[in-house]
Write an enzyme that holds these catalytic residues in place. Structure first.
Site, short mmCIF file in Angstrom:
data_model
loop_
_atom_site.label_atom_id
_atom_site.label_comp_id
_atom_site.label_asym_id
_atom_site.label_seq_id
_atom_site.Cartn_x
_atom_site.Cartn_y
_atom_site.Cartn_z
N HIS A 138 6.14 4.52 5.01
CA HIS A 138 7.35 5.27 4.70
C HIS A 138 8.37 4.34 4.03
CE1 HIS A 138 10.32 8.43 5.06
NE2 HIS A 138 11.17 7.54 5.50
N ASP A 176 2.27 10.40 14.86
CA ASP A 176 2.19 11.32 15.99
C ASP A 176 2.51 12.73 15.48
OD1 ASP A 176 4.91 11.46 15.72
OD2 ASP A 176 5.40 10.47 17.61
C1 GAR Z 1 5.54 5.31 -1.23
O1 GAR Z 1 6.74 4.63 -1.40
C2 GAR Z 1 5.47 5.96 0.13
O2 GAR Z 1 6.13 5.25 1.13
C3 GAR Z 1 6.19 7.26 -0.13
O3 GAR Z 1 5.70 7.66 -1.37
C4 GAR Z 1 5.43 6.51 -2.17
C5 GAR Z 1 4.05 6.66 -2.75
O4 GAR Z 1 3.82 5.70 -3.73
N1 GAR Z 1 5.91 8.19 0.91
C6 GAR Z 1 6.84 9.00 1.41
O5 GAR Z 1 7.98 9.08 0.97
C7 GAR Z 1 6.37 9.87 2.56
N2 GAR Z 1 7.48 10.41 3.24
P1 GAR Z 1 2.36 5.50 -4.34
O6 GAR Z 1 1.79 6.88 -4.70
O7 GAR Z 1 2.61 4.69 -5.58
O8 GAR Z 1 1.54 4.77 -3.33
#
Ligand code: GAR
Length: 214
Positions: A122, A154
């Protein structure tokens, strides 16, 4: 067994990791860059996406990793979709399921099916700023330091026991895209390190405490 991508499901003595991703897949790319080294201990054996156009699927194909798309539009309701995601993941016999930019909420039933074997990354320092807009919400709040969190999933949204965090300073002129890019650099390293440690040392969850190690 064949998956929809046409690649066979791999057999490996490493910890079997299935990655769920909705987007570009930079976190997946980092895991794929690490997993060829046998000393790493974990191997991505499958990728599942809710979006047929996700860049993560191209990364999987280029790496020769099997993948599947489970798009909500193909199912009558959320429960059927959620079950299908679980079935698609189970095909790969995962030891660990990694949510790496998977932008949908999975049901308690899904979480129970892979209990204590799902981790999420996250882009904020939980428990602050959970949800789909962690970077935007942290900026809007005016924090001076944000970062990323890898945690065990969870039944809640971004509420599970925390495994690892990294801090990223916020700059005066940051917008959401600029801050998210710097967070993603830290996030990739943290995720690769944490997944490797889980693979090599094991993961125990007792209440709110998640401990890596035997
Ligand atoms: C990441 O920064 C991840 O933490 C976020 O989406 C991005 C995906 O990047 N996830 C969330 O915000 C989930 N709540 P990626 O597709 O380049 O790995």
């Amino acid at each position: 067994m064949q998956t929809p991508s046409g690649h066979p499901v791999e057999s490996t003595s490493a910890t079997r990791v299935v990655v769920l991703a909705s987007g570009a897949g930079s976190n997946l790319a980092a895991l794929l860059a690490a997993h060829d080294d046998p000393a790493y201990g974990a191997r991505v054996v499958g990728v599942v996406s809710d979006r047929p156009a996700a860049g993560a699927l191209d990364l999987a194909r280029d790496a020769g990793v099997a993948s599947a798309v489970v798009a909500p539009a193909d199912f009558a309701d959320r429960a059927e979709w959620d079950k299908a995601v679980g079935d698609a993941v189970a095909v790969f016999h995962p030891d660990l399921v990694v949510l790496a930019g998977f932008m949908r909420i999975l049901s308690p039933r899904f979480v129970g099916r892979f209990e204590h074997r799902i981790v999420n990354t996250h882009p904020a320092l939980l428990p602050s700023f959970p949800g789909a807009h962690g970077v935007r919400d942290a900026l809007a709040h005016g924090v001076k330091v944000s970062g990323c969190t890898v945690h065990v999933v969870d039944a809640g949204v971004d509420t599970g026991p925390i495994l690892a965090q990294a801090a990223v300073p916020v700059r005066e002129d940051d917008d959401e895209a600029a801050l998210h890019e710097r967070i993603k650099v830290a996030e990739r390293a943290l995720l690769v390190e944490t997944v490797g440690r889980i693979a090599r040392e094991g993961l125990h969850v007792v209440g709110r405490r998640a401990v890596i190690g035997r």
